[in-house]
Design an enzyme around this catalytic site. Structure first.
Site, mmCIF file in Angstrom:
data_model
loop_
_atom_site.group_PDB
_atom_site.id
_atom_site.type_symbol
_atom_site.label_atom_id
_atom_site.label_comp_id
_atom_site.label_asym_id
_atom_site.label_seq_id
_atom_site.Cartn_x
_atom_site.Cartn_y
_atom_site.Cartn_z
ATOM 1 N N HIS A 1 0.945 -7.326 11.711
ATOM 2 C CA HIS A 1 1.985 -6.417 11.228
ATOM 3 C C HIS A 1 1.662 -6.032 9.781
ATOM 4 O O HIS A 1 1.518 -6.894 8.915
ATOM 5 C CB HIS A 1 3.335 -7.129 11.329
ATOM 6 C CG HIS A 1 4.511 -6.267 10.997
ATOM 7 N ND1 HIS A 1 5.087 -5.400 11.904
ATOM 8 C CD2 HIS A 1 5.219 -6.141 9.858
ATOM 9 C CE1 HIS A 1 6.118 -4.793 11.337
ATOM 10 N NE2 HIS A 1 6.220 -5.208 10.088
ATOM 11 N N ASP B 1 2.821 -3.882 6.554
ATOM 12 C CA ASP B 1 3.994 -3.248 5.950
ATOM 13 C C ASP B 1 3.583 -2.270 4.854
ATOM 14 O O ASP B 1 3.030 -2.665 3.838
ATOM 15 C CB ASP B 1 4.902 -4.328 5.348
ATOM 16 C CG ASP B 1 5.634 -5.101 6.424
ATOM 17 O OD1 ASP B 1 6.329 -4.457 7.233
ATOM 18 O OD2 ASP B 1 5.506 -6.338 6.462
ATOM 19 N N MET C 1 7.375 2.195 5.862
ATOM 20 C CA MET C 1 8.638 2.278 5.105
ATOM 21 C C MET C 1 8.420 3.259 3.969
ATOM 22 O O MET C 1 8.315 2.883 2.798
ATOM 23 C CB MET C 1 9.004 0.872 4.587
ATOM 24 C CG MET C 1 9.482 -0.048 5.707
ATOM 25 S SD MET C 1 9.346 -1.789 5.266
ATOM 26 C CE MET C 1 7.637 -2.077 5.679
ATOM 27 N N SER D 1 3.141 -10.816 9.514
ATOM 28 C CA SER D 1 3.186 -9.747 8.518
ATOM 29 C C SER D 1 2.341 -10.156 7.322
ATOM 30 O O SER D 1 2.646 -11.140 6.633
ATOM 31 C CB SER D 1 4.622 -9.507 8.054
ATOM 32 O OG SER D 1 4.594 -8.801 6.827
ATOM 33 N N ASP E 1 12.000 -7.862 13.118
ATOM 34 C CA ASP E 1 11.309 -7.950 11.830
ATOM 35 C C ASP E 1 12.274 -8.321 10.720
ATOM 36 O O ASP E 1 13.186 -7.561 10.394
ATOM 37 C CB ASP E 1 10.656 -6.588 11.531
ATOM 38 C CG ASP E 1 9.811 -6.603 10.266
ATOM 39 O OD1 ASP E 1 9.559 -7.700 9.707
ATOM 40 O OD2 ASP E 1 9.389 -5.511 9.838
ATOM 41 N N MET F 1 4.812 0.318 2.085
ATOM 42 C CA MET F 1 5.994 0.647 1.270
ATOM 43 C C MET F 1 5.578 1.573 0.133
ATOM 44 O O MET F 1 4.523 1.376 -0.471
ATOM 45 C CB MET F 1 6.593 -0.633 0.691
ATOM 46 C CG MET F 1 6.924 -1.673 1.741
ATOM 47 S SD MET F 1 7.759 -3.082 1.006
ATOM 48 C CE MET F 1 7.867 -4.165 2.449
ATOM 49 N N HIS G 1 3.910 -0.602 10.016
ATOM 50 C CA HIS G 1 5.333 -0.334 9.807
ATOM 51 C C HIS G 1 5.476 0.521 8.550
ATOM 52 O O HIS G 1 5.259 0.044 7.438
ATOM 53 C CB HIS G 1 6.040 -1.700 9.663
ATOM 54 C CG HIS G 1 7.491 -1.617 9.376
ATOM 55 N ND1 HIS G 1 8.236 -2.725 9.010
ATOM 56 C CD2 HIS G 1 8.373 -0.576 9.414
ATOM 57 C CE1 HIS G 1 9.489 -2.376 8.829
ATOM 58 N NE2 HIS G 1 9.605 -1.074 9.059
HETATM 59 C C1 DX5 Z 1 10.331 -6.297 5.243
HETATM 60 C C2 DX5 Z 1 9.089 -6.144 6.079
HETATM 61 C C3 DX5 Z 1 8.818 -7.349 6.887
HETATM 62 C C4 DX5 Z 1 8.525 -8.584 6.085
HETATM 63 C C5 DX5 Z 1 8.921 -9.759 6.905
HETATM 64 O O1 DX5 Z 1 10.604 -5.113 4.606
HETATM 65 O O2 DX5 Z 1 9.209 -5.050 6.950
HETATM 66 O O3 DX5 Z 1 7.786 -7.117 7.829
HETATM 67 O O4 DX5 Z 1 7.191 -8.715 5.697
HETATM 68 O O5 DX5 Z 1 8.794 -10.889 6.121
HETATM 69 P P1 DX5 Z 1 9.580 -12.227 6.467
HETATM 70 O O6 DX5 Z 1 9.132 -12.665 7.824
HETATM 71 O O7 DX5 Z 1 9.159 -13.149 5.376
HETATM 72 O O8 DX5 Z 1 11.050 -11.902 6.431
HETATM 73 ZN ZN ZN Z 2 7.747 -4.921 8.650
#
Ligand code: DX5
Ligand code: ZN
Length: 211
Positions: free
Chosen positions: A32, A34, A67, A7, A170, A36, A65
Site C-alpha cells: 500500500h 500512500d 490523497m 503501508s 485503511d 499525499m 492510494h
Molecule cells: C493514512 C494512510 C494510511 C496509513 C495507515 O492517511 O492512508 O494508509 O499509512 O497507517 P496505520 O496503519 O499506521 O494507521
Molecule cells: Zn492509505
C-alpha cells in the site's frame, strides 16, 4: 484468508527496497503506497518517481492510494510508474465517473474511497464500475492514528450488500483490533505502523494473513 497490504508510509524510507522485500517475503500480496500532496491532506509523501524506483524490486501488487487534489492530472504518471491499483477519493473530484473511466483507460485497476465523515451511500452508484472499495477508518494524512470504530459499520453495510466485493480497510488496524476488523467483512487489510513499527514485522504480516 485476508490479503495484507502493508503501508510503506511507516517504513524506513532510507531502505525502502529492503522493507518491501521483507513484507513481501512474509506473505504480503499487496504493497500500500500512500500519496499525499499537502493540499488534500496536511502531509506530503512521495510522487511517481518513488513508485517507479521500487517497481523493479517487487512483484507485489502496488496499491496506490491517492490523497491528492486534481487526481485527473496525475493518474497517468502513477499508472506509468507501475501502480496496479489506483484508489481515488470521492471527496477529491467533481466527476467521479469520468475519473474512474480515465483510470480504466490507463489499463490499471481502480478503487474508490471515502473519508470517515462521508456517508457510505455516496459510493453506491459507482460500485459496479470499480475493482475495489477502500473504507478509511482514520482521517487521512498520517500513520499511527487510532481506528474510528463507527467506520466499521460502513464495511458491514457494504459486505451485506456485496458478498464478493473487494473491501479494503485503511487506518488504525492493529493486532488488538483485528477481530473487529475481520468481523466487519473487510478482506484487504492495510497496516502501516502495526507492521513497520513492530519488533518483528514478518510475524505481524503472518498474523493478519492467517486470521
Ligand atoms: C493514512 C494512510 C494510511 C496509513 C495507515 O492517511 O492512508 O494508509 O499509512 O497507517 P496505520 O496503519 O499506521 O494507521
Ligand atoms: Zn492509505
Amino acid at each position: 484468508m485476508a490479503i495484507v497490504a502493508p503501508s510503506i508510509l511507516s517504513a524506513d524510507f532510507s531502505k525502502l527496497r529492503e522493507e518491501i522485500q521483507m513484507v513481501e517475503k512474509a506473505g504480503s500480496e499487496y504493497i500500500h503506497i500512500d500519496i499525499m500532496d499537502g493540499h488534500f491532506v496536511p502531509n506530503l509523501t512521495m510522487g511517481p518517481c518513488v513508485v517507479s524506483s521500487i517497481r523493479p524490486h517487487s512483484k507485489a501488487i502496488f496499491d496506490v492510494h491517492l490523497m491528492i487534489d486534481n487526481p485527473e492530472q496525475y493518474v497517468e504518471s502513477f499508472a506509468k510508474s507501475g501502480a496496479d491499483i489506483l484508489t481515488v477519493h470521492y471527496e477529491s473530484t467533481k466527476d467521479m465517473k469520468a475519473l474512474i473511466n480515465q483510470i480504466k483507460s490507463l489499463g490499471v485497476k481502480v478503487g474508490i474511497t471515502i473519508n470517515p465523515p462521508t456517508p457510505v451511500e455516496v459510493i453506491l452508484p459507482y460500485i459496479d464500475d470499480v475493482d475495489m472499495v477502500l473504507i478509511m477508518t482514520v482521517n487521512p494524512g498520517f500513520g499511527g492514528q487510532s481506528l474510528i470504530e463507527e467506520c466499521l459499520d460502513k464495511i458491514k453495510f457494504l459486505r451485506e450488500k456485496y458478498p464478493e466485493l473487494d473491501i479494503e480497510i485503511d487506518g488504525g488496524v492493529k493486532l488488538d483490533n483485528l477481530d473487529k476488523v475481520m468481523e466487519s467483512g473487510a478482506n484487504i487489510i492495510v497496516a502501516g505502523s502495526a507492521v513497520f513499527n513492530a519488533e518483528n514485522p514478518e510475524e505481524v504480516v503472518k498474523a493478519i494473513k492467517n486470521r
